[in-house]
Design a protein around this motif. Structure first.
Motif, PDB file in Angstrom:
ATOM      1  N   PHE A 152       6.809   9.941   0.610  1.00  0.00           N
ATOM      2  CA  PHE A 152       6.926   8.809  -0.333  1.00  0.00           C
ATOM      3  C   PHE A 152       8.322   8.219  -0.210  1.00  0.00           C
ATOM      4  CE2 PHE A 152       4.303  12.094  -2.680  1.00  0.00           C
ATOM      5  CZ  PHE A 152       3.086  11.571  -2.258  1.00  0.00           C
ATOM      6  N   LYS A 153       8.440   6.932  -0.542  1.00  0.00           N
ATOM      7  CA  LYS A 153       9.765   6.294  -0.414  1.00  0.00           C
ATOM      8  C   LYS A 153      10.468   6.342  -1.772  1.00  0.00           C
ATOM      9  CE  LYS A 153      11.784   2.456   2.182  1.00  0.00           C
ATOM     10  NZ  LYS A 153      12.678   3.175   3.071  1.00  0.00           N
ATOM     11  N   VAL A 154      10.982   7.519  -2.103  1.00  0.00           N
ATOM     12  CA  VAL A 154      11.694   7.698  -3.377  1.00  0.00           C
ATOM     13  C   VAL A 154      13.167   7.979  -3.097  1.00  0.00           C
ATOM     14  CG1 VAL A 154       9.640   8.584  -4.567  1.00  0.00           C
ATOM     15  CG2 VAL A 154      11.236  10.208  -3.530  1.00  0.00           C
ATOM     16  N   CYS A 160      14.510  10.837  12.363  1.00  0.00           N
ATOM     17  CA  CYS A 160      15.876  10.496  12.786  1.00  0.00           C
ATOM     18  C   CYS A 160      16.511   9.781  11.615  1.00  0.00           C
ATOM     19  CB  CYS A 160      15.893   9.522  13.940  1.00  0.00           C
ATOM     20  SG  CYS A 160      14.648   9.748  15.175  1.00  0.00           S
ATOM     21  N   GLY A 161      17.221  10.476  10.755  1.00  0.00           N
ATOM     22  CA  GLY A 161      17.799   9.836   9.581  1.00  0.00           C
ATOM     23  C   GLY A 161      16.700   9.125   8.820  1.00  0.00           C
ATOM     24  N   ALA A 162      16.912   7.849   8.510  1.00  0.00           N
ATOM     25  CA  ALA A 162      15.901   7.081   7.790  1.00  0.00           C
ATOM     26  C   ALA A 162      15.040   6.277   8.757  1.00  0.00           C
ATOM     27  CB  ALA A 162      16.564   6.168   6.767  1.00  0.00           C
ATOM     28  N   ALA A 163      14.551   6.934   9.783  1.00  0.00           N
ATOM     29  CA  ALA A 163      13.682   6.264  10.755  1.00  0.00           C
ATOM     30  C   ALA A 163      12.749   7.299  11.366  1.00  0.00           C
ATOM     31  CB  ALA A 163      14.517   5.594  11.842  1.00  0.00           C
ATOM     32  N   ASN A 164      11.581   6.855  11.806  1.00  0.00           N
ATOM     33  CA  ASN A 164      10.647   7.750  12.501  1.00  0.00           C
ATOM     34  C   ASN A 164      11.092   7.943  13.948  1.00  0.00           C
ATOM     35  OD1 ASN A 164       7.246   7.074  11.182  1.00  0.00           O
ATOM     36  ND2 ASN A 164       9.010   8.044  10.247  1.00  0.00           N
ATOM     37  N   PHE A 165      10.619   9.019  14.542  1.00  0.00           N
ATOM     38  CA  PHE A 165      10.917   9.320  15.948  1.00  0.00           C
ATOM     39  C   PHE A 165       9.699   9.027  16.809  1.00  0.00           C
ATOM     40  CE2 PHE A 165      10.379  12.204  19.531  1.00  0.00           C
ATOM     41  CZ  PHE A 165      11.588  12.096  20.197  1.00  0.00           C
ATOM     42  N   GLU A 197       0.830  -1.216   0.000  1.00  0.00           N
ATOM     43  CA  GLU A 197       0.000   0.000   0.000  1.00  0.00           C
ATOM     44  C   GLU A 197       0.858   1.258   0.000  1.00  0.00           C
ATOM     45  OE1 GLU A 197      -2.691  -0.692   3.265  1.00  0.00           O
ATOM     46  OE2 GLU A 197      -3.458  -2.468   2.204  1.00  0.00           O
ATOM     47  N   ARG A 198       1.970   1.222   0.743  1.00  0.00           N
ATOM     48  CA  ARG A 198       2.836   2.407   0.751  1.00  0.00           C
ATOM     49  C   ARG A 198       3.473   2.605  -0.623  1.00  0.00           C
ATOM     50  NH1 ARG A 198       7.213   2.880   5.371  1.00  0.00           N
ATOM     51  NH2 ARG A 198       8.253   1.330   4.080  1.00  0.00           N
ATOM     52  N   LEU A 199       3.837   1.494  -1.273  1.00  0.00           N
ATOM     53  CA  LEU A 199       4.406   1.618  -2.624  1.00  0.00           C
ATOM     54  C   LEU A 199       3.362   2.224  -3.574  1.00  0.00           C
ATOM     55  CD1 LEU A 199       6.730   1.160  -4.609  1.00  0.00           C
ATOM     56  CD2 LEU A 199       5.892  -1.164  -4.972  1.00  0.00           C
ATOM     57  N   PRO A 202       5.533   7.534   6.320  1.00  0.00           N
ATOM     58  CA  PRO A 202       4.670   6.789   7.249  1.00  0.00           C
ATOM     59  C   PRO A 202       5.275   5.406   7.503  1.00  0.00           C
ATOM     60  CG  PRO A 202       3.486   7.426   5.231  1.00  0.00           C
ATOM     61  CD  PRO A 202       4.935   7.700   4.989  1.00  0.00           C
ATOM     62  N   SER A 203       5.925   5.285   8.641  1.00  0.00           N
ATOM     63  CA  SER A 203       6.654   4.044   8.977  1.00  0.00           C
ATOM     64  C   SER A 203       5.697   2.949   9.418  1.00  0.00           C
ATOM     65  CB  SER A 203       7.642   4.348  10.103  1.00  0.00           C
ATOM     66  OG  SER A 203       7.948   3.185  10.845  1.00  0.00           O
ATOM     67  N   ILE A 204       5.895   1.771   8.870  1.00  0.00           N
ATOM     68  CA  ILE A 204       5.054   0.620   9.228  1.00  0.00           C
ATOM     69  C   ILE A 204       5.443   0.119  10.624  1.00  0.00           C
ATOM     70  CG2 ILE A 204       4.489  -1.765   8.551  1.00  0.00           C
ATOM     71  CD1 ILE A 204       5.032  -0.554   5.570  1.00  0.00           C
TER      72      ILE A 204
HETATM   73  N1  PLP Z   1      11.606   6.944   7.653  1.00  0.00           N
HETATM   74  C1  PLP Z   1      12.375   6.788   6.571  1.00  0.00           C
HETATM   75  C2  PLP Z   1      12.897   7.996   5.898  1.00  0.00           C
HETATM   76  C3  PLP Z   1      12.683   5.503   6.102  1.00  0.00           C
HETATM   77  O1  PLP Z   1      13.468   5.335   5.038  1.00  0.00           O
HETATM   78  C4  PLP Z   1      12.168   4.389   6.787  1.00  0.00           C
HETATM   79  C5  PLP Z   1      12.436   3.042   6.297  1.00  0.00           C
HETATM   80  O2  PLP Z   1      11.822   2.538   5.456  1.00  0.00           O
HETATM   81  C6  PLP Z   1      11.364   4.592   7.894  1.00  0.00           C
HETATM   82  C7  PLP Z   1      11.104   5.887   8.314  1.00  0.00           C
HETATM   83  C8  PLP Z   1      10.784   3.452   8.631  1.00  0.00           C
HETATM   84  O3  PLP Z   1       9.731   2.862   7.914  1.00  0.00           O
HETATM   85  P1  PLP Z   1       9.350   1.347   8.110  1.00  0.00           P
HETATM   86  O4  PLP Z   1       9.055   1.173   9.537  1.00  0.00           O
HETATM   87  O5  PLP Z   1       8.158   1.142   7.262  1.00  0.00           O
HETATM   88  O6  PLP Z   1      10.522   0.565   7.678  1.00  0.00           O
END
Ligand code: PLP
Ligand code: COI
Length: 339
Positions: free
Chosen positions: A182-184, A220-225, A79-81, A243-245
């Motif tokens: 979006f994950k681009v 936080c970088g490539a992660a949610n806080f 769904e995120r894709l 939107p982190s899963i």
């Molecule tokens: N934020 C960013 C920028 C990410 O690249 C990721 C990793 O995919 C996440 C958050 C965490 O998302 P998820 O929990 O879906 O892996």
């Protein structure tokens, strides 16, 4: 195959046997194909190369104590894709096809799924790129969807332990209502400089404030806080974060544990008030935050006074891992067990 040291894997690429591919041509997706080739042969004017028409995803498969293989929430990644495809005008891949492709590539590479005891997992990396040639800035008319897998260990050295972060203001990863949600790939290109600055300063990762006001916490970088205080799980509401899963799953688990959940803007100063905080994502699961430094304002928000993960982070981490590995019942139907 060279023996893999499962317990000492890092978060990197190891060649596996197969990837799956699917082409979009003449307005339709084709069949899923298993492929053992690691390279792609694409047109030099492909839109993914020039105009960043590319999306990726990340999820994991786990081998349980019972020997079963579990894939965590593949429908949510599908769904995120789709949301990303919509955001940058690429054709959406149906959820059933995405999940079928994930299962197919995991099954074909079963021997690369780390053993239960190692605590490692199989990282699944779906990728969708515009392959059709364009010179003007327009969406392509042909696309390629690929999924490869690779066995991975912890994203941060040391696994579940606290890390220091630093606020970087010189580089923004994404603008409000830009592509941050979006994950681009472009978002990650935009983060490379900030990430290097953080590493050069001795931090684990960079910490982003909102690009407009530099007032609220973004990511936080490539992660949610998320922050914890007064039995409440608080995570940013922002139009520029992914939107982190993992975050969504942790919000549900927090609720299950009787913890209140709030999704709202979090001003930087509020960092002083958290009893615990963490970065969350597929790669790191939860990475508890030791402290966040704001070098320009000569401020250090010390979150973990003793340098150890706090009790709520630990409880949430253990609960999520237990569901992912099949040690505890999957009461929310998050897991797809491979036949
Ligand atoms: N934020 C960013 C920028 C990410 O690249 C990721 C990793 O995919 C996440 C958050 C965490 O998302 P998820 O929990 O879906 O892996
Ligand atoms: C994640 O899975 O949490 C990530 O951020 C993946 C990263 C390598 C892009």
């Amino acid at each position: 195959m060279k023996e893999i040291d499962w317990s000492n894997l890092s978060f990197g690429y190891i060649k596996t046997d197969y990837n799956v591919r699917c082409y979009y041509r003449n307005g339709a997706w084709g069949e899923l194909e298993l492929c053992s080739e690691e390279t792609l042969n694409i047109h030099m004017a492909a839109t993914c190369l020039h105009y960043g028409q590319e999306a990726f995803e990340g999820l994991k498969a786990y081998r349980g104590k019972d020997g079963k293989i579990r894939i965590f929430r593949p429908e949510a990644n599908a769904e995120r894709l789709q949301s990303t495809c919509n955001g940058i005008l690429m054709p959406e891949l149906p959820t059933e096809m995405f999940v079928e492709a994930v299962k197919k590539v995991v099954k074909a590479n079963e021997r690369f799924i780390p053993p239960y005891e190692s605590g490692a997992a199989l990282y699944i990396r779906p990728l969708l790129i515009g392959t059709g040639a364009q010179v003007g800035v327009h969406p392509a008319n042909e696309y390629l969807f690929v999924i490869f897998v690779t066995p991975v260990g912890p994203y941060f050295k040391g696994g579940f332990s606290t890390n220091p972060y630093v606020i970087i203001r010189e580089f923004d990863r994404a603008a409000p209502y830009g592509t941050g949600r979006f994950k681009v790939g472009g978002n990650y290109a935009a983060s490379l400089h900030a990430n290097k600055m953080a590493h050069d300063l001795g931090y684990s990762c960079e910490f982003y404030l909102d690009a407009k006001e530099k007032k609220y916490i973004d990511e936080c970088g490539a992660a949610n806080f998320f922050g914890i205080k007064d039995n409440t799980y608080i995570t940013p509401k922002s139009s520029s974060i992914l939107p982190s899963i993992t975050n969504r799953s942790l919000m549900q688990l927090a609720e299950d544990l009787g913890i209140k959940v709030e999704c709202r803007p979090i001003a930087e100063e509020e960092l002083d008030t958290f009893e615990e905080a963490g970065a969350c994502g597929t790669a790191a699961v939860i990475s508890p935050i030791q402290r966040i430094d704001d070098l320009e304002n000569k401020k250090s928000y010390v979150i973990s006074k003793d340098g150890k993960p706090g009790p709520v982070c630990t409880k949430l981490y253990n609960k999520l891992r237990a569901i992912q590995y099949g040690d505890e019942p999957d009461t929310h139907n998050w897991v797809t067990v491979l036949d």
